[in-house]
Design an enzyme around this catalytic site. Structure first.
Site, PDB file in Angstrom:
ATOM      1  N   GLU A 105       0.633  11.173 -31.086  1.00 61.56           N
ATOM      2  CA  GLU A 105       0.863   9.880 -30.457  1.00 61.56           C
ATOM      3  C   GLU A 105       2.160   9.979 -29.680  1.00 61.56           C
ATOM      4  O   GLU A 105       3.087  10.669 -30.097  1.00 61.56           O
ATOM      5  CB  GLU A 105       0.988   8.743 -31.485  1.00 61.56           C
ATOM      6  CG  GLU A 105      -0.302   8.354 -32.162  1.00 61.56           C
ATOM      7  CD  GLU A 105      -0.609   9.179 -33.402  1.00 61.56           C
ATOM      8  OE1 GLU A 105      -1.753   9.139 -33.865  1.00 61.56           O
ATOM      9  OE2 GLU A 105       0.294   9.882 -33.903  1.00 61.56           O
ATOM     10  N   TYR A 117       3.153  17.206 -22.488  1.00 65.67           N
ATOM     11  CA  TYR A 117       1.879  17.306 -23.198  1.00 65.67           C
ATOM     12  C   TYR A 117       0.732  17.583 -22.232  1.00 65.67           C
ATOM     13  O   TYR A 117      -0.157  18.375 -22.531  1.00 65.67           O
ATOM     14  CB  TYR A 117       1.606  16.043 -24.017  1.00 65.67           C
ATOM     15  CG  TYR A 117       2.693  15.743 -25.029  1.00 65.67           C
ATOM     16  CD1 TYR A 117       3.419  16.760 -25.644  1.00 65.67           C
ATOM     17  CD2 TYR A 117       3.027  14.434 -25.353  1.00 65.67           C
ATOM     18  CE1 TYR A 117       4.428  16.485 -26.553  1.00 65.67           C
ATOM     19  CE2 TYR A 117       4.032  14.156 -26.270  1.00 65.67           C
ATOM     20  CZ  TYR A 117       4.726  15.182 -26.863  1.00 65.67           C
ATOM     21  OH  TYR A 117       5.721  14.906 -27.764  1.00 65.67           O
TER      22      TYR A 117
END
Length: 150
Positions: A105, A117
């Site tokens: 998350e 990411y």
């Protein structure tokens, strides 16, 4: 000169210092110690530059899924690649240990982390409403499937 190594319980205070410098709601020292004690179900890596801890990343391993818990870099060491280095090491180890998908998350406003990411192959799978506090904010749920990393 930097090294990346698996973190141990003796690294708890160094990880806790990075944690408190990085997050508005950091884990307690006791929580960090517990994480480092559970070596069969959890894994943490530490980056040291000239003997000083500058970054860490960790994950839980549940069946064949990895759940990245935290990735953090000391504020004065950011934008030097340590976040990518420690995250790549963690991903490689999770896949080596049989994980087929890795989740994390991230705050929707964390543009730097989102860029990292995405560069590493993670994609957005959903949103957790009001997941973060201090301030309250939604989180993207991101995942990386093993085949996507080839």
């Amino acid at each position: 000169m930097f090294v990346v190594r698996q973190a141990t319980k003796s690294d708890a205070e160094a990880i806790y210092a990075i944690e408190t410098d990085s997050f508005s709601t950091p884990w307690s020292l006791e929580s960090v110690i517990r994480e480092l004690e559970e070596q069969n179900e959890r894994i943490y890596f530490l980056v040291e530059e000239d003997g000083q801890a500058v970054a860490y990343a960790g994950a839980w391993m549940v069946y064949d899924e990895g759940q990245i818990t935290n990735i953090a870099v000391r504020p004065e060491s950011r934008r030097e690649g340590y976040g990518a280095i420690v995250t790549r090491k963690l991903i490689k180890e999770l896949f080596n240990r049989g994980m087929t998908e890795i989740f994390l998350e991230v705050r929707i406003s964390n543009i730097a982390a989102l860029a990292l990411y995405r560069r590493l192959g993670f994609t957005v799978k959903g949103i957790r409403k009001s997941y973060y506090t201090n301030p309250t904010e939604d989180a993207y749920i991101m995942s990386l499937v093993k085949e996507e990393t080839l």
